[in-house]
Design a protein around this motif. Sequence first.
Motif, short mmCIF file in Angstrom:
data_model
loop_
_atom_site.label_atom_id
_atom_site.label_comp_id
_atom_site.label_asym_id
_atom_site.label_seq_id
_atom_site.Cartn_x
_atom_site.Cartn_y
_atom_site.Cartn_z
N ILE A 1 0.85 -1.18 0.00
CA ILE A 1 0.00 0.00 0.00
C ILE A 1 0.89 1.24 0.00
O ILE A 1 1.80 1.36 0.82
CB ILE A 1 -0.95 0.04 1.22
CG1 ILE A 1 -1.92 -1.14 1.18
CG2 ILE A 1 -1.73 1.35 1.24
CD1 ILE A 1 -2.82 -1.24 2.40
N ARG B 1 -3.62 0.14 -2.72
CA ARG B 1 -2.96 -1.16 -2.67
C ARG B 1 -2.61 -1.63 -4.07
O ARG B 1 -3.44 -1.58 -4.98
CB ARG B 1 -3.86 -2.19 -1.99
CG ARG B 1 -3.27 -3.59 -1.97
CD ARG B 1 -4.21 -4.58 -1.28
NE ARG B 1 -3.74 -5.93 -1.44
CZ ARG B 1 -4.07 -6.73 -2.45
NH1 ARG B 1 -4.93 -6.30 -3.39
NH2 ARG B 1 -3.59 -7.96 -2.55
N SER C 1 -6.57 -1.69 1.26
CA SER C 1 -6.62 -0.25 1.03
C SER C 1 -7.89 0.38 1.59
O SER C 1 -8.07 1.60 1.50
CB SER C 1 -6.50 0.07 -0.46
OG SER C 1 -7.54 -0.57 -1.20
N SER D 1 -7.57 3.49 3.83
CA SER D 1 -7.59 4.88 3.41
C SER D 1 -8.85 5.63 3.88
O SER D 1 -8.74 6.64 4.58
CB SER D 1 -7.44 4.97 1.88
OG SER D 1 -7.14 6.27 1.46
#
Length: 342
Positions: free
Chosen positions: A118, A173, A220, A223
């Motif tokens: 990532i 990612r 991911s 985030s």
Amino acid sequence: MSDFHIQLEDGTGFTCGAHDTLTRAGLRAGLAMPYECNAGGCGTCRYELLSGDVEDRYPDAPALTERDRRKGRRLGCQSVPRSDLRVRINVEACAAATPVPRRLHATLTGTSDITHDIREFRFRLDEPAPFLPGQYALLEIPGVDRPRAYSMSNIADVANVADGSGEWHFQIRRVPQGRATTALFERAEPGMQLVIDGPYGNAFLREDVARDIVCVAGGSGLSPMLSIARGMAASGALAQRRLRFVMGGRTPADIGGEEQLRALAGFGANITFHPAISMPEPHSRWTGAVGFAHDIALAEAGERPADHEWYFAGPPPMVMAVESSLRNAGVPQQQLHFDRYF
């Protein structure tokens, strides 16, 4: 090529540019177009074409079943008009997009690695651009056929938005053999320019809800969950509320986010971090929880999971497992906040 008029069954309508999609043009016009992933995977934006011609950007989109195709249903997020249109689509005024999404030019200012796969990409926009914590945007990456959806990890700095110097950060990612992430990880350097279309997404932070929060992240999905946590800290709500942050992965190498959370006021008191892995290695020095993220999250929430507001993001199997577990635990649907990605 000119703009086209899109007329709905009820007689209302909007204008769609020759390079825009029905869903995004409708949202830009202030209509509550149904959508989630914006990528052809969820099927939320299905509609029926009553007259006119469209170009389908994703003919093999997995969201359309054979029955859908037989009935002439299409995806608004993948349909670009080639004439004026009449369409049948379910529009609900209560869900209009806020802020209204726009296409904006952006410049990559820097990157940093978050985990082994990532990386954070930081873009500066050339116009003021607010967004809500937890929302996502579409990145039009040079050399990639379709825009890709990625969630912001930061929050909109009000001062920077006011003077037009705001940044949007994305923790992305790397997908093995993925065209978009290969382009970003191997070719993106500071100074690269692209178009960012957004913001989108309905899994944004509800600041007016007084319940404690649980964030569940995988991959991911870290985030948008960091954006939620940062939004909570910036709002001052953590003085009265608690935020539990569960980060799940297969191995310790998949775990990230603690460093960013530690920078927030209240970490260790009203913000707690709960990493969990599902595939511990023999003789590992791992001292965190072992198990699936949804099980760890429910355990951390205690005996009354319905007393919490739940935000979650990550791989589709994880998202489905979290949603199912919370529903089975009696958490009302309106307290579950997530966007489906495929």
